[in-house]
Design an enzyme around this catalytic site. Structure first.
Site, PDB file in Angstrom:
ATOM      1  N   ASN A   1      17.759-109.173  25.319  1.00  0.00           N
ATOM      2  CA  ASN A   1      17.596-107.733  25.145  1.00  0.00           C
ATOM      3  C   ASN A   1      16.848-107.487  23.838  1.00  0.00           C
ATOM      4  OD1 ASN A   1      18.569-104.911  26.107  1.00  0.00           O
ATOM      5  ND2 ASN A   1      18.839-104.915  23.890  1.00  0.00           N
TER       6      ASN A   1
ATOM      7  N   ASP B   1      16.545 -88.388  10.949  1.00  0.00           N
ATOM      8  CA  ASP B   1      16.261 -88.981  12.261  1.00  0.00           C
ATOM      9  C   ASP B   1      15.163 -88.222  13.001  1.00  0.00           C
ATOM     10  OD1 ASP B   1      16.479 -90.661  14.472  1.00  0.00           O
ATOM     11  OD2 ASP B   1      18.644 -90.805  14.315  1.00  0.00           O
TER      12      ASP B   1
HETATM   13  C1  LIG Z   1      11.559 -95.859  16.435  1.00  0.00           C
HETATM   14  C2  LIG Z   1      12.832 -96.017  17.190  1.00  0.00           C
HETATM   15  C3  LIG Z   1      14.016 -96.120  16.491  1.00  0.00           C
HETATM   16  C4  LIG Z   1      15.214 -96.313  17.174  1.00  0.00           C
HETATM   17  N1  LIG Z   1      16.366 -96.482  16.461  1.00  0.00           N
HETATM   18  C5  LIG Z   1      17.509 -96.783  17.105  1.00  0.00           C
HETATM   19  C6  LIG Z   1      18.711 -97.063  16.384  1.00  0.00           C
HETATM   20  O1  LIG Z   1      18.729 -97.009  15.166  1.00  0.00           O
HETATM   21  N2  LIG Z   1      19.812 -97.410  17.080  1.00  0.00           N
HETATM   22  C7  LIG Z   1      19.828 -97.486  18.461  1.00  0.00           C
HETATM   23  O2  LIG Z   1      20.855 -97.850  19.030  1.00  0.00           O
HETATM   24  N3  LIG Z   1      18.717 -97.186  19.164  1.00  0.00           N
HETATM   25  C8  LIG Z   1      17.566 -96.840  18.521  1.00  0.00           C
HETATM   26  N4  LIG Z   1      16.422 -96.568  19.223  1.00  0.00           N
HETATM   27  C9  LIG Z   1      16.497 -96.517  20.671  1.00  0.00           C
HETATM   28  C10 LIG Z   1      16.486 -97.867  21.278  1.00  0.00           C
HETATM   29  O3  LIG Z   1      15.514 -98.747  20.806  1.00  0.00           O
HETATM   30  C11 LIG Z   1      16.203 -97.640  22.729  1.00  0.00           C
HETATM   31  O4  LIG Z   1      17.119 -96.773  23.272  1.00  0.00           O
HETATM   32  C12 LIG Z   1      16.235 -98.918  23.454  1.00  0.00           C
HETATM   33  O5  LIG Z   1      15.414 -98.740  24.530  1.00  0.00           O
HETATM   34  C13 LIG Z   1      17.596 -99.317  23.948  1.00  0.00           C
HETATM   35  O6  LIG Z   1      17.370-100.321  24.871  1.00  0.00           O
HETATM   36  P1  LIG Z   1      18.544-101.042  25.639  1.00  0.00           P
HETATM   37  O7  LIG Z   1      19.189 -99.950  26.449  1.00  0.00           O
HETATM   38  O8  LIG Z   1      17.848-102.080  26.418  1.00  0.00           O
HETATM   39  O9  LIG Z   1      19.425-101.598  24.571  1.00  0.00           O
HETATM   40  C14 LIG Z   1      15.225 -96.349  18.575  1.00  0.00           C
HETATM   41  C15 LIG Z   1      14.030 -96.219  19.262  1.00  0.00           C
HETATM   42  C16 LIG Z   1      12.846 -96.052  18.583  1.00  0.00           C
HETATM   43  C17 LIG Z   1      11.581 -95.945  19.352  1.00  0.00           C
END
Ligand SMILES: Cc1cc2nc3c(=O)[nH]c(=O)nc-3n(C[C@H](O)[C@H](O)[C@H](O)COP(=O)(O)O)c2cc1C
Length: 427
Positions: A140, A247
């Site tokens: 992941n 954020d």
């Molecule tokens: C720039 C950026 C910052 C992000 N920061 C966070 C974060 O701090 N914590 C978090 O859980 N998701 C964060 N996200 C969202 C996750 O990267 C995103 O939901 C991810 O697709 C989760 O994937 P998964 O469901 O496969 O774990 C961020 C996304 C972006 C684009």
């Protein structure tokens, strides 16, 4: 296209802002990145961090994504749909630019990590993607903001029930993690997607544009071989206060406890570029919003003919979308609204337009609302729905999903109406 090739392209196109005067990561850089929002900025002379350059803003417009993926802007959504449908496992290599230098003497204070606001909890890694392995679902990859605590440790923001949290909850002790910084746009885009569990984001990235991976030195994980910097370590079961942090909505997120990451080894290129993004501004917004466009398109396409979806920056690139449809029946607009909410659970307001309205142009969308929409017939309001944790106007209770009202505006030409009365004249 890798990050360095893209930097060359944007330099050739005259878009790159190169800062050669000494600049400090705390907080001078954030101020300059803000000033040039929408353009890539490369700091060649980083005060206190010899040998490092810092890059921000390279993902701040759709044009740069189009450049990196070699498609027109309107083709981006279809490229994402295709990559999500057919991910391709990345090949493994044994030698990689991201491992030209190996440092086991870890000191995170030697990295030019930006502090964006004096009110932030400290210096934050914002463009780092975390690679973990889930025993059931495999690799992941996702973004997590990281607050530097000291020479070896970060506190991470890990949203519950997503990939990283799920993998961490299954680990009895520490979970190996690789933090990759300085990535190509296809890798960044794939990392910000939430494909179904079991789909490898690096395979999605490789389907967008070729990516290879290399084994880490100290942990059983593979990372994109041409990134700039890799921090190898473990997500632990201990936690520390994480925040405050500005954020996506450009409002201050409060302090929570987040899992602590301990770093054991750092690898990087000989002349590394540290990548940052300014929270809440265009780059953050595009990376959050763009990956939701194909999921909304897929959901709306199940109920009518959907031709485009745009998540708009005015809606924090998370809460608002414009859905373009080719209307073929009286209920298509209403059905599209409901399906759009299914396609992106945090979506709060959606406007549905016809194919003669440019969904990227807010003036055209507003024109469609002004001339094609009647609030007593074409407005759909849903009350007490699951909503986004990022929306300060929602109802937030600790440990519970936020609640919100939702609204959809069907700004398409009424079915059966005389189209001539609704279509814009050509000048
Ligand atoms: C720039 C950026 C910052 C992000 N920061 C966070 C974060 O701090 N914590 C978090 O859980 N998701 C964060 N996200 C969202 C996750 O990267 C995103 O939901 C991810 O697709 C989760 O994937 P998964 O469901 O496969 O774990 C961020 C996304 C972006 C684009």
């Amino acid at each position: 296209m890798n990050l360095r090739d893209l930097i060359d392209q944007v330099r050739k196109a005259g878009h790159l802002v190169e800062v050669n005067t000494p600049t400090c990561p705390d907080p001078e850089m954030a101020r300059l990145v803000y000033r040039y929002d929408g353009r890539p900025v490369l700091f060649d002379n980083v005060s206190g961090y010899p040998g490092w350059r810092v890059l921000a803003g390279v993902a701040s417009t759709r044009e740069y994504f189009a450049m990196a993926l070699n498609v027109p802007v309107e083709g981006l959504i279809h490229k994402l749909v295709a990559a999500l449908e057919k991910p391709v496992a990345p090949p493994v290599v044994q030698d990689a630019p991201c491992q030209e230098v190996v440092e086991s003497d870890v000191d995170l204070t030697r990295l030019p990590i930006l502090r964006h606001f004096p009110s932030d909890g400290g210096p934050y890694v914002t463009a780092g993607i975390l690679v973990v392995n889930d025993p059931d679902y495999g690799r992941n990859v996702s973004f997590h903001r990281l607050l530097r605590l000291d020479e070896r440790r970060f506190a991470a923001r890990v949203v519950e029930k997503r990939g990283t949290d799920t993998a961490l909850s299954k680990s009895m002790g520490a979970l190996p993690v690789a933090i990759c910084i300085g990535n190509s746009l296809p890798v960044l885009l794939a990392a910000s997607m939430s494909p179904p569990m079991g789909v490898d984001e690096l395979a999605v990235a490789n389907a967008l544009s070729p990516v290879s991976v290399v084994p880490c030195h100290t942990i059983p994980l593979h990372v994109p071989s041409d990134c700039e910097l890799v921090l190898e370590g473990h997500l632990t079961r201990t936690s520390a206060p994480e925040g405050p942090f500005v954020d996506l909505t450009e409002t201050m997120d409060f302090v929570r406890r987040g899992p602590v990451i301990e770093i054991d080894c750092i690898t990087h290129r000989h002349d590394p570029i540290y990548q940052a993004l300014l929270p809440g501004k265009l780059e953050h917004k595009l990376l959050m919003g763009m990956p939701k466009e194909p999921t909304i398109l897929a959901a709306v396409s199940r109920v009518c003919h959907c031709t485009n979806v745009v998540i708009t920056p005015g809606g924090a690139s998370w809460l608002h979308a414009v859905v373009q449809i080719e209307k073929k029946g009286s209920e298509d607009g209403r059905a599209a609204i409901q399906a759009a909410f299914q396609g992106h659970g945090s979506l709060k307001h959606v406007v549905v337009v016809d194919t003669d309205v440019n969904p990227y142009d807010p003036l055209e969308v507003e024109w469609a609302i002004a001339t094609r929409f009647q609030a007593d017939r074409n407005l759909l309001i849903l009350t007490d729905q699951p909503g986004s944790s990022l929306d300060p106007s929602g109802v937030h209770e600790p440990g519970k999903k936020a609640r919100t009202a939702k609204m959809g505006l069907d700004a398409t030409i009424p079915w059966g109406a005389d189209r001539v009365a609704f279509e814009k004249v050509r000048y």
